[in-house]
Design a protein around this motif. Structure first.
Motif, mmCIF file in Angstrom:
data_model
loop_
_atom_site.group_PDB
_atom_site.id
_atom_site.type_symbol
_atom_site.label_atom_id
_atom_site.label_comp_id
_atom_site.label_asym_id
_atom_site.label_seq_id
_atom_site.Cartn_x
_atom_site.Cartn_y
_atom_site.Cartn_z
ATOM 1 N N GLN A 139 0.823 -1.196 0.000
ATOM 2 C CA GLN A 139 0.000 0.000 0.000
ATOM 3 C C GLN A 139 0.865 1.257 0.000
ATOM 4 O O GLN A 139 0.533 2.234 -0.685
ATOM 5 N N ALA A 140 1.941 1.251 0.759
ATOM 6 C CA ALA A 140 2.835 2.412 0.755
ATOM 7 C C ALA A 140 3.457 2.602 -0.620
ATOM 8 O O ALA A 140 3.576 3.733 -1.109
ATOM 9 N N TYR A 141 3.826 1.500 -1.253
ATOM 10 C CA TYR A 141 4.424 1.611 -2.591
ATOM 11 C C TYR A 141 3.435 2.154 -3.609
ATOM 12 O O TYR A 141 3.711 3.153 -4.286
ATOM 13 N N GLN A 142 2.274 1.504 -3.729
ATOM 14 C CA GLN A 142 1.355 1.900 -4.801
ATOM 15 C C GLN A 142 0.647 3.224 -4.514
ATOM 16 O O GLN A 142 0.226 3.905 -5.437
ATOM 17 N N SER A 143 0.536 3.582 -3.243
ATOM 18 C CA SER A 143 -0.117 4.837 -2.899
ATOM 19 C C SER A 143 0.802 6.041 -3.041
ATOM 20 O O SER A 143 0.344 7.136 -3.373
ATOM 21 N N PHE A 144 2.083 5.840 -2.801
ATOM 22 C CA PHE A 144 2.995 6.977 -2.726
ATOM 23 C C PHE A 144 4.202 6.850 -3.650
ATOM 24 O O PHE A 144 4.388 7.671 -4.559
ATOM 25 N N PHE A 145 5.006 5.823 -3.459
ATOM 26 C CA PHE A 145 6.284 5.753 -4.159
ATOM 27 C C PHE A 145 6.116 5.661 -5.678
ATOM 28 O O PHE A 145 6.811 6.367 -6.419
ATOM 29 N N ALA A 146 5.227 4.804 -6.150
ATOM 30 C CA ALA A 146 5.042 4.664 -7.595
ATOM 31 C C ALA A 146 4.551 5.968 -8.214
ATOM 32 O O ALA A 146 4.975 6.357 -9.306
ATOM 33 N N VAL A 147 3.659 6.657 -7.507
ATOM 34 C CA VAL A 147 3.076 7.893 -8.034
ATOM 35 C C VAL A 147 4.126 8.995 -8.134
ATOM 36 O O VAL A 147 4.257 9.656 -9.179
ATOM 37 N N ILE A 148 4.895 9.216 -7.047
ATOM 38 C CA ILE A 148 5.874 10.298 -7.097
ATOM 39 C C ILE A 148 7.015 9.956 -8.057
ATOM 40 O O ILE A 148 7.626 10.866 -8.648
ATOM 41 N N PHE A 149 7.313 8.666 -8.226
ATOM 42 C CA PHE A 149 8.343 8.281 -9.193
ATOM 43 C C PHE A 149 7.941 8.710 -10.589
ATOM 44 O O PHE A 149 8.708 9.377 -11.293
ATOM 45 N N TRP A 150 6.729 8.334 -11.009
ATOM 46 C CA TRP A 150 6.303 8.662 -12.362
ATOM 47 C C TRP A 150 6.057 10.148 -12.531
ATOM 48 O O TRP A 150 6.271 10.697 -13.620
ATOM 49 N N TYR A 151 5.632 10.814 -11.467
ATOM 50 C CA TYR A 151 5.473 12.260 -11.575
ATOM 51 C C TYR A 151 6.817 12.929 -11.832
ATOM 52 O O TYR A 151 6.938 13.810 -12.697
ATOM 53 N N PHE A 152 7.839 12.540 -11.091
ATOM 54 C CA PHE A 152 9.141 13.183 -11.239
ATOM 55 C C PHE A 152 9.792 12.832 -12.576
ATOM 56 O O PHE A 152 10.467 13.671 -13.175
ATOM 57 N N VAL A 153 9.583 11.619 -13.052
ATOM 58 C CA VAL A 153 10.237 11.181 -14.291
ATOM 59 C C VAL A 153 9.517 11.697 -15.533
ATOM 60 O O VAL A 153 10.148 12.231 -16.454
ATOM 61 N N LEU A 154 8.194 11.554 -15.579
ATOM 62 C CA LEU A 154 7.441 11.894 -16.793
ATOM 63 C C LEU A 154 6.369 12.947 -16.601
ATOM 64 O O LEU A 154 5.695 13.305 -17.564
ATOM 65 N N GLY A 155 6.178 13.424 -15.381
ATOM 66 C CA GLY A 155 5.222 14.495 -15.173
ATOM 67 C C GLY A 155 3.870 14.016 -14.696
ATOM 68 O O GLY A 155 3.637 12.817 -14.486
ATOM 69 N N LEU A 160 -1.103 10.422 -13.259
ATOM 70 C CA LEU A 160 -2.548 10.246 -13.432
ATOM 71 C C LEU A 160 -2.852 8.926 -14.121
ATOM 72 O O LEU A 160 -3.793 8.217 -13.718
ATOM 73 N N ALA A 161 -2.084 8.569 -15.136
ATOM 74 C CA ALA A 161 -2.300 7.303 -15.847
ATOM 75 C C ALA A 161 -2.154 6.119 -14.894
ATOM 76 O O ALA A 161 -2.940 5.162 -14.949
ATOM 77 N N TYR A 162 -1.168 6.182 -14.001
ATOM 78 C CA TYR A 162 -0.970 5.088 -13.038
ATOM 79 C C TYR A 162 -2.182 4.924 -12.139
ATOM 80 O O TYR A 162 -2.670 3.804 -11.922
ATOM 81 N N ARG A 163 -2.723 6.048 -11.622
ATOM 82 C CA ARG A 163 -3.864 5.941 -10.707
ATOM 83 C C ARG A 163 -5.113 5.474 -11.439
ATOM 84 O O ARG A 163 -5.895 4.680 -10.896
ATOM 85 N N PRO A 192 9.694 1.376 -11.035
ATOM 86 C CA PRO A 192 9.701 2.004 -9.695
ATOM 87 C C PRO A 192 9.795 1.021 -8.550
ATOM 88 O O PRO A 192 10.395 1.331 -7.521
ATOM 89 N N VAL A 193 9.210 -0.184 -8.688
ATOM 90 C CA VAL A 193 9.283 -1.127 -7.574
ATOM 91 C C VAL A 193 10.710 -1.623 -7.382
ATOM 92 O O VAL A 193 11.142 -1.890 -6.255
ATOM 93 N N ARG A 194 11.473 -1.693 -8.453
ATOM 94 C CA ARG A 194 12.868 -2.102 -8.339
ATOM 95 C C ARG A 194 13.740 -0.976 -7.782
ATOM 96 O O ARG A 194 14.687 -1.228 -7.046
ATOM 97 N N VAL A 195 13.398 0.255 -8.121
ATOM 98 C CA VAL A 195 14.103 1.379 -7.516
ATOM 99 C C VAL A 195 13.838 1.406 -6.011
ATOM 100 O O VAL A 195 14.753 1.636 -5.211
ATOM 101 N N LEU A 196 12.589 1.149 -5.608
ATOM 102 C CA LEU A 196 12.272 1.102 -4.179
ATOM 103 C C LEU A 196 12.992 -0.053 -3.498
ATOM 104 O O LEU A 196 13.494 0.092 -2.374
ATOM 105 N N ALA A 197 13.063 -1.203 -4.173
ATOM 106 C CA ALA A 197 13.761 -2.346 -3.591
ATOM 107 C C ALA A 197 15.239 -2.027 -3.367
ATOM 108 O O ALA A 197 15.813 -2.380 -2.328
ATOM 109 N N LEU A 198 15.860 -1.350 -4.327
ATOM 110 C CA LEU A 198 17.257 -0.949 -4.148
ATOM 111 C C LEU A 198 17.387 0.092 -3.037
ATOM 112 O O LEU A 198 18.399 0.133 -2.328
#
Length: 276
Positions: A139-155, A160-163, A192-198
């Motif tokens: 839940q922490a990953y999909q609610s926060f980390f994945a979203v901010i990752f894609w926002y910072f990388v592609l805007g 929005l597409a992820y959500r 993003p999940v692999r970046v979080l794992a690292l």
């Protein structure tokens, strides 16, 4: 501007009720139900209407607003989209009833509460505790980390597409549409999940995490939920079998692990912003 929006979104998340006012999915879910009931639109076309069209409108709007007033008009749009794209609910607060039942030693109540509040089913308490720990990490990953990752990388369009894909996968009653949405979400989760794992390796047990990631880094078939739950528990040095009360306290240590990762990500975003 991206880093400023990320800071503002964090403030909204922690200290404002704006998130609950922005995250209203009624119209989107209603349109999805309408398209499903019509039966005339193929799953890929349905996803194009539900996901691609809103993202395209957002990108066009930002393209018009960003040159105006040095981007100040685009700033609130970025913030609202990012806040909307964050996950629904509060994963840590949702664990409250489960934790109360577990502390009382009431295994049946814990099993019932986990199924009712978290959607988790297990045959026995020990495996349930492992699943609850995985639930918190996912839940922490999909609610926060994945979203901010894609926002910072592609805007904001990518966030929005992820959500929207997540909403389709979670709420669709059409198996074909649900499968397509989950397939596209799996693609978006891969990096993003692999970046979080690292990141877990950097703030947790580095040796144990890297040993696992050597085998799973390029594994296309492992799900994001399974990977983040497995690596998170390894990073926090959680054994396969543990005393029940000690296992419950691990929820707090996992949350601290996630907070350290969030600080690491924000420090990385800040450094990248300064250098670039």
């Amino acid at each position: 501007m991206s880093f400023l929006v990320l800071l503002l979104a964090l403030w909204v998340e922690k200290f404002s009720a704006l998130r609950h006012q922005v995250q209203r999915d009624g119209f989107f879910l209603g349109e999805m139900v309408r398209l499903e009931r019509s039966g005339k639109v193929q799953p890929w076309w349905t996803l194009a209407i539900l996901v691609l069209a809103p993202v395209a409108v957002l990108v066009l709007l930002l393209h018009v607003l960003e040159p105006v007033a040095y981007g100040l008009l685009a700033l609130p749009v970025h913030l609202l989209v990012l806040v909307y794209s964050l996950g629904r609910g509060d994963a840590k607060a949702a664990l409250g009833p489960f934790r109360d039942a577990w502390r009382r030693g009431d295994d049946q109540a814990a099993l019932h509460v986990a199924e009712r509040d978290l959607g988790l089913v297990a045959d026995e308490p020990q495996s349930l505790l492992v699943r609850v720990q995985g639930y918190l990490l996912w839940q922490a990953y999909q609610s926060f980390f994945a979203v901010i990752f894609w926002y910072f990388v592609l805007g904001p369009g990518a966030a929005l597409a992820y959500r929207l894909l997540a909403l389709c996968g979670e709420h669709s009653n059409q198996p074909a549409l649900k499968a397509r949405a989950e397939q596209l979400r799996h693609i978006m989760d891969w990096l993003p999940v692999r970046v979080l794992a690292l990141s877990f390796a950097l703030v947790g047990n580095f040796v144990a995490v890297t040993r696992v990631m050597l085998h799973e880094l390029l594994n296309w078939h492992i799900s994001a939920g399974h990977l983040v739950a497995r690596v998170g528990r390894i990073a926090d040095d959680i054994p396969e079998e543990e005393d029940s009360q000690r296992g419950l306290s691990r929820l707090d240590s996992l949350w601290e692990l996630l907070l350290r990762c969030a600080v690491l990500w924000y420090a990385g975003f800040a450094l990248w912003t300064v250098l670039v």
